[in-house]
Scaffold this active site. Structure first.
Site, PDB file in Angstrom:
ATOM      1  N   CYS A 243       0.823  -1.213   0.000  1.00  0.00           N
ATOM      2  CA  CYS A 243       0.000   0.000   0.000  1.00  0.00           C
ATOM      3  C   CYS A 243       0.855   1.260   0.000  1.00  0.00           C
ATOM      4  O   CYS A 243       0.692   2.143  -0.844  1.00  0.00           O
ATOM      5  CB  CYS A 243      -0.934  -0.008   1.202  1.00  0.00           C
ATOM      6  SG  CYS A 243      -1.942   1.483   1.333  1.00  0.00           S
TER       7      CYS A 243
ATOM      8  N   CYS B   7      -1.414   1.835  -3.023  1.00  0.00           N
ATOM      9  CA  CYS B   7      -2.408   2.892  -2.843  1.00  0.00           C
ATOM     10  C   CYS B   7      -1.822   4.303  -2.830  1.00  0.00           C
ATOM     11  O   CYS B   7      -2.329   5.198  -3.510  1.00  0.00           O
ATOM     12  CB  CYS B   7      -3.169   2.670  -1.528  1.00  0.00           C
ATOM     13  SG  CYS B   7      -3.754   0.994  -1.279  1.00  0.00           S
TER      14      CYS B   7
ATOM     15  N   LYS C  96       0.028   5.365  -6.145  1.00  0.00           N
ATOM     16  CA  LYS C  96      -1.012   5.333  -7.180  1.00  0.00           C
ATOM     17  C   LYS C  96      -1.907   6.553  -7.106  1.00  0.00           C
ATOM     18  O   LYS C  96      -2.174   7.230  -8.109  1.00  0.00           O
ATOM     19  CB  LYS C  96      -1.820   4.037  -7.021  1.00  0.00           C
ATOM     20  CG  LYS C  96      -2.993   3.834  -7.970  1.00  0.00           C
ATOM     21  CD  LYS C  96      -4.301   4.396  -7.437  1.00  0.00           C
ATOM     22  CE  LYS C  96      -4.758   3.772  -6.146  1.00  0.00           C
ATOM     23  NZ  LYS C  96      -5.203   2.390  -6.263  1.00  0.00           N
TER      24      LYS C  96
ATOM     25  N   TYR D  32      -8.274  -3.610 -11.938  1.00  0.00           N
ATOM     26  CA  TYR D  32      -8.284  -2.205 -11.536  1.00  0.00           C
ATOM     27  C   TYR D  32      -6.874  -1.633 -11.538  1.00  0.00           C
ATOM     28  O   TYR D  32      -6.669  -0.457 -11.849  1.00  0.00           O
ATOM     29  CB  TYR D  32      -8.971  -2.016 -10.181  1.00  0.00           C
ATOM     30  CG  TYR D  32      -8.228  -2.537  -8.983  1.00  0.00           C
ATOM     31  CD1 TYR D  32      -7.329  -1.731  -8.305  1.00  0.00           C
ATOM     32  CD2 TYR D  32      -8.429  -3.826  -8.508  1.00  0.00           C
ATOM     33  CE1 TYR D  32      -6.637  -2.199  -7.199  1.00  0.00           C
ATOM     34  CE2 TYR D  32      -7.749  -4.297  -7.412  1.00  0.00           C
ATOM     35  CZ  TYR D  32      -6.853  -3.481  -6.754  1.00  0.00           C
ATOM     36  OH  TYR D  32      -6.159  -3.951  -5.663  1.00  0.00           O
TER      37      TYR D  32
ATOM     38  N   GLU E 214      -6.099   1.657 -13.658  1.00  0.00           N
ATOM     39  CA  GLU E 214      -5.614   2.825 -12.929  1.00  0.00           C
ATOM     40  C   GLU E 214      -4.285   3.316 -13.482  1.00  0.00           C
ATOM     41  O   GLU E 214      -4.085   4.512 -13.709  1.00  0.00           O
ATOM     42  CB  GLU E 214      -5.482   2.496 -11.437  1.00  0.00           C
ATOM     43  CG  GLU E 214      -6.815   2.362 -10.730  1.00  0.00           C
ATOM     44  CD  GLU E 214      -6.677   1.907  -9.283  1.00  0.00           C
ATOM     45  OE1 GLU E 214      -7.632   2.105  -8.519  1.00  0.00           O
ATOM     46  OE2 GLU E 214      -5.607   1.358  -8.921  1.00  0.00           O
TER      47      GLU E 214
ATOM     48  N   HIS F  49     -26.032  20.866  -1.718  1.00  0.00           N
ATOM     49  CA  HIS F  49     -26.075  21.492  -3.036  1.00  0.00           C
ATOM     50  C   HIS F  49     -25.043  22.604  -3.162  1.00  0.00           C
ATOM     51  O   HIS F  49     -24.880  23.388  -2.233  1.00  0.00           O
ATOM     52  CB  HIS F  49     -27.482  22.051  -3.277  1.00  0.00           C
ATOM     53  CG  HIS F  49     -27.706  22.578  -4.653  1.00  0.00           C
ATOM     54  ND1 HIS F  49     -27.781  21.753  -5.760  1.00  0.00           N
ATOM     55  CD2 HIS F  49     -27.855  23.849  -5.107  1.00  0.00           C
ATOM     56  CE1 HIS F  49     -27.979  22.496  -6.838  1.00  0.00           C
ATOM     57  NE2 HIS F  49     -28.036  23.768  -6.463  1.00  0.00           N
TER      58      HIS F  49
ATOM     59  N   GLU G 184     -25.164  14.680  -4.124  1.00  0.00           N
ATOM     60  CA  GLU G 184     -26.602  14.912  -3.913  1.00  0.00           C
ATOM     61  C   GLU G 184     -27.435  14.190  -4.964  1.00  0.00           C
ATOM     62  O   GLU G 184     -28.620  13.928  -4.760  1.00  0.00           O
ATOM     63  CB  GLU G 184     -26.909  16.403  -3.928  1.00  0.00           C
ATOM     64  CG  GLU G 184     -26.856  17.039  -5.304  1.00  0.00           C
ATOM     65  CD  GLU G 184     -27.359  18.478  -5.306  1.00  0.00           C
ATOM     66  OE1 GLU G 184     -28.425  18.727  -4.704  1.00  0.00           O
ATOM     67  OE2 GLU G 184     -26.685  19.344  -5.912  1.00  0.00           O
TER      68      GLU G 184
END
Length: 502
Positions: free
Chosen positions: A66, A71, A74, A208, A212, A477, A482
């Site tokens: 990681c 992670c 990346k 992935y 990525e 908003h 939302e």
């Protein structure tokens, strides 16, 4: 590379969580020197899961995949690509930015690598502050309670423990059947530490990791091609996966679909000539690249642990360790967590949570087990894909088409409007049971900041939220998230799901 290993002396009497050892792999046979050291708990592996288990009760951590090659680097390189897009949009908002925008790989790589190194250094300092004895060795089992560790110089150390946790994770897989793959290809373990730009790159795989890497390489301006044998993002919702690919294609990433590489040859120009077979046409083709990046899956780091000497059973097909709900292996006092364990999500946060809960159970603080259902995650492709819960396919397979309702919408993020960016693939779907109160089974979000959006809704889904409760939630908003609480058109209705207006 030798693994990171830390340990503290075992406490007398009651077992405490401050005793730990972190190791991984093996460096071959050597005679043990200096006698045997005993601990309450040995944690084999310096990655996220092992650290979480070991540090329960202290505040330190090492890196593993990681931090070093996963992670963290990346996400930073993904951010570099996103910034390029923002700079290109900036003139629409009044910023006078010189065009074309150019990227310097060396500058980015140094910044990313320096950050990773700072994390590594911080971990070592914290180890020292907590008086944790640190070993830099690789390990293999001698018996069910004993591990042999060997350092780079060949010096051996015997470590024994009442409890042992295996958290060695995995490494990227090379296609050994492809001639030249190992000699000339690299993996995600390498891409983040390249000093110079990889140039024109072929990414082989549809995971992935593949998408990525291809996404940020395209985003910083490199000629990038993805070669896929089959469909992308296996295990994810396939409608969402198709939209991810559509977006990447429309933004410059090239795809070779249904193709399998057969040969890599280095040319006198130092370029790599890649030959592949197109399964659809049955023809052979080739092209040249500067870099070939393999992203075809990972293999668990179990083969050199001598697990048979400890009696730990693995799945013969993939070499992952078989565990039960307690994370225990076939040997009750030996546990396995994270990517190395059979049937567990290959995700850093699940390894961390599993490690913490295991440590708490071992010291009697808790009896809670890790719950692997409704685990949220995000694929950091150029247009991010966040999800939690069941895919549409999984929901239909589990409950039947007639009992599943899917609410969905195409929307345009406000930040896309002034620059008139294409939002064709910005899409949300909520998978629910059809019968009231319409329990939410899964949420899938494709758009900016998908990880941030999905993390918040994951709590509600984990707590058993219904569609009605989501609709009662007031949206913030103007945000993309939302749009989730405004979903009102079902696929079953056949109505146009594109959001119009504010």
């Amino acid at each position: 590379m030798a693994a990171m290993v830390a340990a503290l002396r075992g406490s007398r009497g009651r077992f405490r969580p401050r005793t730990r050892a972190l190791t991984r792999g093996t460096r071959g046979a050597a005679s043990a020197a200096g006698g045997q050291q005993s601990f309450d708990l040995l944690v084999i592996g310096g990655g996220s899961g092992g650290l979480a288990c070991a540090k329960e009760g202290t505040k330190w951590g090492l890196g593993g995949t990681c931090v070093n090659v996963g992670c963290i680097p990346k996400k930073l390189m993904h951010q570099a690509a996103l910034l390029g897009g923002m700079i290109r949009d900036a003139h629409h908002y009044g910023w006078e930015v010189a065009q074309p925008v150019r990227h310097n790989w060396k500058t980015m790589a140094e910044a990313v690598q320096n950050h990773v190194k700072s994390l590594n250094w911080g971990h070592r300092v914290q180890l020292q502050d907590r008086k944790v004895k640190y070993f830099n060795i690789k390990a293999s089992f001698v018996d069910a309670h004993t591990v042999l560790g060997v350092d780079k110089g060949g010096k051996a150390t015997l470590l024994s423990a009442e409890h042992i946790v295996i958290a060695t994770g995995g490494r990227p897989r090379y296609p050994t059947q492809v001639k030249g793959a190992l000699e000339y290809g690299i993996t995600s373990d390498d891409i983040f530490w390249l000093k110079e730009s990889p140039g024109k790159t072929l990414v082989v795989g549809a995971s992935y990791v593949a998408l990525e890497c291809a996404g940020f390489l395209t985003g910083i301006g490199l000629d990038t091609t993805v070669m896929m044998r089959s469909g992308p993002l296996r295990g994810f919702d396939q409608q969402m996966s198709s939209l991810v690919i559509e977006h990447m294609e429309s933004h410059g990433t090239q795809f070779l679909k249904g193709c399998v590489p057969s040969l890599i040859k280095k040319l006198p120009t130092n370029q790599l000539q890649v030959t592949w077979e197109d399964h659809a046409s049955g023809k052979e083709d080739s092209s040249t690249f500067d870099t070939v990046l393999w992203a075809i899956g990972r293999v668990p780091e179990t083969r050199n642990l001598n697990l048979e000497k400890a009696g730990v059973k693995t799945n013969p097909e993939n070499q992952k360790i078989i565990v039960d709900a307690q994370e225990a292996t076939s040997v009750p006092h030996i546990y396995a967590i994270g990517d190395v364990a059979e049937g567990r999500p290959e995700l850093t946060p699940t390894a961390i949570k599993a490690g913490k809960l295991l440590a708490q159970r071992l010291v009697g603080k808790s009896s809670a087990l890790m719950d692997y259902s409704n685990v949220p995650t995000t694929v950091f492709t150029p247009l991010e894909y966040g999800c939690v819960g069941l895919s549409e396919e999984e929901a239909v397979a589990l409950h039947g088409q007639e009992h599943v309702e899917v609410y969905h919408a195409y929307y345009k993020p406000l930040e896309f409007t002034v620059a008139d960016r294409d939002a064709s693939q910005c899409y949300i779907k909520m998978v629910c049971l059809r019968e009231p109160p319409q329990l939410v089974l899964g949420l899938h979000f494709l758009g900016p900041n998908a990880g941030e959006v999905t993390q918040g809704f994951a709590l509600g889904i984990k707590c058993g939220a219904s569609y009605a409760q989501v609709m009662q939630t007031v949206g913030i908003h103007p945000t993309c998230s939302e749009e989730v609480v405004k979903l009102h058109i079902s696929k079953r209705s056949g109505l146009e799901p594109t959001v119009t207006g504010c």
